[in-house]
Design a protein around this motif. Structure first.
Motif, short mmCIF file in Angstrom:
data_model
loop_
_atom_site.label_atom_id
_atom_site.label_comp_id
_atom_site.label_asym_id
_atom_site.label_seq_id
_atom_site.Cartn_x
_atom_site.Cartn_y
_atom_site.Cartn_z
N ASN A 165 -82.02 99.47 -31.14
CA ASN A 165 -81.23 99.22 -29.77
C ASN A 165 -82.14 99.79 -28.63
O ASN A 165 -81.77 99.55 -27.42
N ALA A 166 -83.18 100.42 -28.96
CA ALA A 166 -83.83 101.15 -27.87
C ALA A 166 -84.45 100.11 -27.02
O ALA A 166 -85.12 99.13 -27.63
N ASP A 167 -84.52 100.39 -25.69
CA ASP A 167 -85.41 99.74 -24.73
C ASP A 167 -86.85 100.19 -24.73
O ASP A 167 -87.73 99.45 -24.56
N ASN A 168 -86.86 101.78 -24.99
CA ASN A 168 -88.11 102.03 -25.06
C ASN A 168 -88.21 103.20 -26.12
O ASN A 168 -87.13 103.75 -26.37
N ILE A 169 -89.21 103.40 -26.74
CA ILE A 169 -89.12 104.30 -27.73
C ILE A 169 -90.42 105.53 -27.33
O ILE A 169 -91.54 104.85 -27.10
N VAL A 170 -90.18 106.67 -27.60
CA VAL A 170 -91.22 107.73 -27.51
C VAL A 170 -91.35 108.55 -28.91
O VAL A 170 -90.22 108.62 -29.46
N GLY A 171 -92.46 108.69 -29.45
CA GLY A 171 -92.83 109.38 -30.54
C GLY A 171 -93.49 110.91 -29.97
O GLY A 171 -94.33 110.95 -29.26
N VAL A 172 -92.90 111.85 -30.70
CA VAL A 172 -93.42 112.98 -30.50
C VAL A 172 -94.59 113.50 -31.15
O VAL A 172 -95.42 114.39 -30.93
N SER A 173 -94.90 112.41 -31.90
CA SER A 173 -96.58 112.63 -32.45
C SER A 173 -96.95 111.12 -33.32
O SER A 173 -96.29 110.42 -33.24
N GLU A 174 -98.23 111.16 -33.24
CA GLU A 174 -98.72 109.80 -33.87
C GLU A 174 -98.30 109.57 -35.28
O GLU A 174 -97.88 108.55 -35.77
N HIS A 175 -98.22 110.75 -36.00
CA HIS A 175 -97.68 110.93 -37.43
C HIS A 175 -96.22 110.19 -37.51
O HIS A 175 -96.05 109.32 -38.32
N ILE A 176 -95.41 110.87 -36.59
CA ILE A 176 -93.86 110.34 -36.65
C ILE A 176 -93.72 108.83 -36.39
O ILE A 176 -92.79 108.12 -36.97
N VAL A 177 -94.56 108.39 -35.44
CA VAL A 177 -94.42 106.78 -35.25
C VAL A 177 -94.76 106.06 -36.68
O VAL A 177 -94.21 105.13 -36.62
N ARG A 178 -96.01 106.37 -36.97
CA ARG A 178 -96.45 105.67 -38.38
C ARG A 178 -95.42 105.75 -39.58
O ARG A 178 -95.11 104.54 -39.89
N LEU A 179 -95.07 106.99 -39.58
CA LEU A 179 -94.26 107.21 -40.61
C LEU A 179 -92.74 106.32 -40.57
O LEU A 179 -92.19 105.66 -41.31
N THR A 180 -92.15 106.39 -39.27
CA THR A 180 -91.04 105.78 -38.82
C THR A 180 -91.11 104.14 -39.05
O THR A 180 -90.40 103.56 -39.66
N LYS A 181 -92.28 103.55 -38.72
CA LYS A 181 -92.62 102.34 -38.69
C LYS A 181 -92.72 101.68 -40.23
O LYS A 181 -91.96 100.72 -40.62
N GLU A 182 -93.36 102.80 -41.07
CA GLU A 182 -93.46 102.50 -42.51
C GLU A 182 -92.10 102.65 -43.00
O GLU A 182 -91.69 101.67 -43.98
N ALA A 183 -91.10 103.62 -42.77
CA ALA A 183 -90.01 103.94 -43.55
C ALA A 183 -88.79 102.69 -43.31
O ALA A 183 -88.10 102.43 -44.34
N PHE A 184 -88.88 102.35 -42.23
CA PHE A 184 -87.93 101.38 -41.82
C PHE A 184 -88.43 99.96 -41.92
O PHE A 184 -87.66 98.93 -41.55
N LYS A 185 -89.87 99.86 -42.14
CA LYS A 185 -90.31 98.34 -42.03
C LYS A 185 -90.24 97.65 -40.62
O LYS A 185 -89.65 96.44 -40.62
N LEU A 186 -90.72 98.46 -39.57
CA LEU A 186 -90.32 97.96 -38.20
C LEU A 186 -91.49 97.87 -37.47
O LEU A 186 -92.41 98.56 -37.54
N GLU A 187 -91.68 97.04 -36.62
CA GLU A 187 -92.77 97.15 -35.29
C GLU A 187 -92.20 97.18 -34.07
O GLU A 187 -91.23 96.70 -33.89
N PHE A 188 -92.72 98.07 -33.34
CA PHE A 188 -92.23 98.49 -31.98
C PHE A 188 -93.52 99.04 -31.05
O PHE A 188 -94.31 99.30 -31.70
N GLN A 189 -93.15 98.72 -29.83
CA GLN A 189 -94.33 99.49 -28.94
C GLN A 189 -93.49 100.76 -28.72
O GLN A 189 -92.24 101.03 -28.79
N TYR A 190 -94.59 101.58 -28.17
CA TYR A 190 -94.34 103.19 -28.06
C TYR A 190 -94.92 103.94 -27.26
O TYR A 190 -96.03 103.38 -26.96
N GLU A 191 -94.58 105.00 -26.84
CA GLU A 191 -95.44 106.01 -26.00
C GLU A 191 -95.22 107.28 -26.58
O GLU A 191 -94.52 107.74 -26.99
N ARG A 192 -96.77 107.92 -26.96
CA ARG A 192 -96.55 109.15 -27.67
C ARG A 192 -96.69 110.16 -26.41
O ARG A 192 -97.59 110.40 -25.62
N ILE A 193 -95.53 111.03 -26.49
CA ILE A 193 -95.62 112.21 -25.81
C ILE A 193 -95.29 113.40 -26.51
O ILE A 193 -94.05 113.47 -27.09
#
Length: 377
Positions: free
Chosen positions: A150-178
């Motif tokens: 549902n997000a308009d924008n996604i922020v990841g608190v680390s590169e690791h958690i972004v990669r892991l989230t994409k794999e776990a949910f089988k999702l692709e999305f744009q993000y910003e890492r902060i």
């Protein structure tokens, strides 16, 4: 700018990393002329609003669950719908422009209208279970996936958690890492004498935090080093404490001190007194505890995995180790304690790393810039 944070663990209620982060960013944004609001569950009997450090907080009574699995599932769905209606009302009354929620537990599974929705990836149940090859709750997977999609924008608190989230949910999305940040005005060296034989463990008694890994290595460590001692800062769960102590030879019990939970001002004292912080977590999105410790000049030895390489450069500003190898873990702790008695280089490097990469002022500026881009999209 008017922003509302969803947070079900906002201090001074019982909180973890999400609560600590939300409080820190909310109060700093308020200091920078943002109108900041927080809505979340708390241990209250009825809804109440209060203002803490210029942040307006709406506390909602926490749902109570019973023994029936079916009724609990139903209650989780109903409670999220009610929560969404409360959020929608707050958006209208407060003229909110941005609402920020998170992945863990999927607290906001419906997308409010006429507002930008940001979801920050702190580490969901689903992603953590996927990382550890565990089967998680199908309901939570559904709720968390809805929250992210549902997000308009996604922020990841680390590169690791972004990669892991994409794999776990089988999702692709744009993000910003902060990255998460640390307040260097609070967490710093304060000039007290260190106990160079003291280890410090800070966190909560949860299987993800790997306390058992450290306690399994203590028999080897205490045999190697007759002077080392351990101090534990956490909310104590008696049954889990008993389990942990059962892993350690009784002759060594006197060298372990469970302090309990302390506030941040006291925590600074404990960081400064210790020689080395141990973080044996099995998984983390981006832990704030090692950043706080490093800011105080106390290096960290932590599990070599997940986000650890984004925080620590091995043998330069901290130590990365396989914490599942009890003997190897004990040996690396002992070697690091010996090194820290001879040199302050790792302490200096740890402080420098936090100042250049995780200082809260810089992190707040990154977030402010991000929020402005979100509104302009």
């Amino acid at each position: 700018m008017r922003i509302l944070f969803v947070c079900n663990e906002y201090p001074p209620n019982q909180y973890g990393g999400i609560g600590s982060f939300t409080k820190l960013i909310a109060e700093y944004l308020a200091l920078n002329n943002f109108s900041v609001f927080v809505v979340g569950y708390a241990d209250v009997k009825e809804r109440k609003t209060e203002i803490i450090n210029n942040v307006t907080i709406l506390w909602i009574p926490r749902p109570v669950y019973g023994k029936s699995k079916f009724l609990n599932i139903l209650k989780q769905l109903i409670s999220r719908f009610i929560f969404y209606k409360i959020i929608r009302k707050e958006i209208k009354q407060r003229e909110i422009q941005i609402i920020e929620s998170y992945d863990y537990g999927g607290p906001l599974i419906f997308k409010p209208k006429n507002v930008k929705l940001v979801v920050r990836l702190h580490g969901s149940h689903t992603a953590n279970n996927y990382f550890m090859n565990r089967r998680g709750s199908l309901l939570l997977r559904l709720l968390e996936k809805c929250a992210i999609k549902n997000a308009d924008n996604i922020v990841g608190v680390s590169e690791h958690i972004v990669r892991l989230t994409k794999e776990a949910f089988k999702l692709e999305f744009q993000y910003e890492r902060i990255y998460n940040g640390v307040d260097l005005e609070l967490f710093s060296e304060i000039g007290i004498e260190r106990d160079l034989n003291r280890l410090l463990l800070v966190g909560r008694m949860h299987p993800y935090k790997g306390f058992d890994r450290l306690f399994r290595c203590l028999n080897f460590l205490f045999a190697l080093n007759k002077e080392v001692n351990l101090e534990v800062i956490c909310t104590i769960v008696p049954e889990y404490k008993e389990f942990l102590m059962s892993l350690v030879d009784r002759n060594y019990h006197s060298r372990i001190n469970f302090v309990g939970r302390v506030d941040n001002n006291e925590l600074v004292q404990f960081y400064n007194k210790a020689s080395l912080l141990v973080l044996p977590s099995v998984t983390e999105a981006l832990a704030i505890i090692p950043l706080e410790s490093m800011a105080c000049g106390t290096p960290v030895i932590m599990t070599n995995g997940f986000t650890a390489p984004e925080i620590i450069t091995d043998n330069i500003d901290g130590v990365l180790v396989d914490t599942a190898d009890a003997i190897g873990f004990a040996s690396r702790i002992n070697d690091t304690l010996k090194f820290l008695k001879l040199s302050n280089k790792m302490r200096v490097n740890a402080k420098r790393k936090v100042k250049t990469k995780f200082e809260i002022g810089d992190i707040i500026l990154q977030n402010m810039s991000f929020y402005k881009r979100v509104l302009n999209d």
